[in-house]
Design an enzyme around this catalytic site. Structure first.
Site, mmCIF file in Angstrom:
data_model
loop_
_atom_site.group_PDB
_atom_site.id
_atom_site.type_symbol
_atom_site.label_atom_id
_atom_site.label_comp_id
_atom_site.label_asym_id
_atom_site.label_seq_id
_atom_site.Cartn_x
_atom_site.Cartn_y
_atom_site.Cartn_z
ATOM 1 N N ASP A 161 0.833 -1.201 0.000
ATOM 2 C CA ASP A 161 0.000 0.000 0.000
ATOM 3 C C ASP A 161 0.871 1.256 0.000
ATOM 4 O OD1 ASP A 161 -2.554 -1.591 0.525
ATOM 5 O OD2 ASP A 161 -1.305 -2.117 2.240
ATOM 6 N N HIS A 189 -4.169 -3.779 5.586
ATOM 7 C CA HIS A 189 -4.102 -4.017 4.143
ATOM 8 C C HIS A 189 -5.500 -4.442 3.700
ATOM 9 C CE1 HIS A 189 -2.630 -5.027 0.219
ATOM 10 N NE2 HIS A 189 -3.046 -6.275 0.347
#
Length: 330
Positions: A161, A189
């Site tokens: 990310d 996540h």
């Protein structure tokens, strides 16, 4: 200078797409440096052992100077024997018709025994990265099953990310990724994460004033959070090479250190004393490393918007942990 002693790197789900993309870079020295020999232990489910053998043949055929050995097994106790670095890629993916609770129960059946094996057989300095989703919750399950392993040595991957956020900003400003520092992605996540430009810099200058606020809210934040879905829709499969790259990045930053003045996003154990994050979560925060333990960046002034993003992600994480607890896994 004497050659370093080989360290043991265990990769689970080693015959899968992410595992396959990870192994060769570990053997090449991309993760731990060009002077660190490695022994790779590949853990797979029994039906995939034959495929893992083929991957091991390819590793042999690359003739990596740093590769001191390869072992293949379906026994976690064997795979984690003497392990110094564990990349837990293998997990039960969510399939059509599967409820969230079913996914969590299935992954409990994977990460509880792996946690026990790490607890009983890994090296005292073991560092663990959970990649398999739901990564943050799987990491909490594993930490609970490995009571003798310090909680700060069990992490979940937010680096994918983080890298997505770097790339998105770099494209928007038409600058090289290497010019961007101090990016932050809070949380899990998952779609509940919060990518945060508050402290990001481009060539040392604050990034937020250089972008339109509408772009930040309507494009940057949701698209970073939903990038995995976008990739699945485009290629018909989930991220593999980029996930493997992020796992390598995470471990390299942890083992070799982060650049001075910069930080990265890592999901680490929360003691309940930072940024309103509840105790007992493994949660994405800005971290630095000097090559040993992750250190949470302290003293950041959090805006109301950023705190709302952190709180939203934390609430979702707590709900998932409560669901796991209701199944008797924790």
């Amino acid at each position: 200078m004497a050659e370093k002693k080989p360290v043991v790197v265990t990769v689970t789900g080693a015959a899968g797409n992410i595992g396959y993309a990870t192994l060769f870079r570990v053997a090449a020295g991309d993760m731990l440096g060009a002077d660190q020999p490695v022994i790779i232990n590949m853990l797979e489910i029994t039906p995939a052992l034959h495929a893992a053998e083929g991957t091991a043949m390819e590793l042999d055929d690359c003739a990596f100077p740093l590769l001191a050995g390869v072992n293949i097994t379906d026994d976690p106790n064997v795979a984690f024997e003497g392990c110094n670095f564990a990349l837990l890629v293998g997990a039960r993916p969510r399939t059509k018709g599967m409820e969230r609770v079913d996914l969590l129960e299935a992954n409990g059946g994977i990460f509880v025994p792996q946690g026990k094996a790490i607890n009983d057989h890994a090296a005292d300095d073991v560092r663990v990265l959970v990649v398999g989703n739901p990564a943050n919750t799987n990491a909490v399950i594993l930490a609970n099953s490995a009571p003798d392993v310090p909680k700060n040595r069990i992490t979940a991957m937010m680096r994918l990310d983080h890298n997505r956020a770097l790339s998105s900003l770099a494209k928007q400003l038409d600058v090289p990724v290497k010019e961007i520092t101090n990016m932050t992605v809070w949380g899990n996540h998952s779609a509940d994460q919060y990518p945060d430009l508050t402290w990001a810099k481009v060539n040392g200058e604050a990034a937020a004033p250089q972008v339109d606020d509408a772009w930040r809210k309507e494009n940057f934040i949701p698209k970073v959070a939903q990038r995995g879905t976008e990739i699945i829709n485009a290629r018909g499969a989930s991220s593999a090479a980029s996930a493997a790259n992020a796992a390598i990045d995470h471990m390299r930053s942890w083992a070799l250190g982060t650049p001075e003045g910069d930080w990265v996003s890592s999901a680490v154990w929360s003691d309940g004393e930072h940024y309103g994050i509840p105790e007992g979560l493994i949660f994405g925060v800005p971290c630095t490393s000097a090559g040993e333990d992750w250190q949470i960046v302290e003293g950041l002034e959090i805006s109301a918007e950023s705190q709302a993003g952190i709180d939203h992600s934390a609430q979702a994480a707590v709900q998932e942990i409560e669901m796991v607890r209701s199944l008797g896994i924790l």
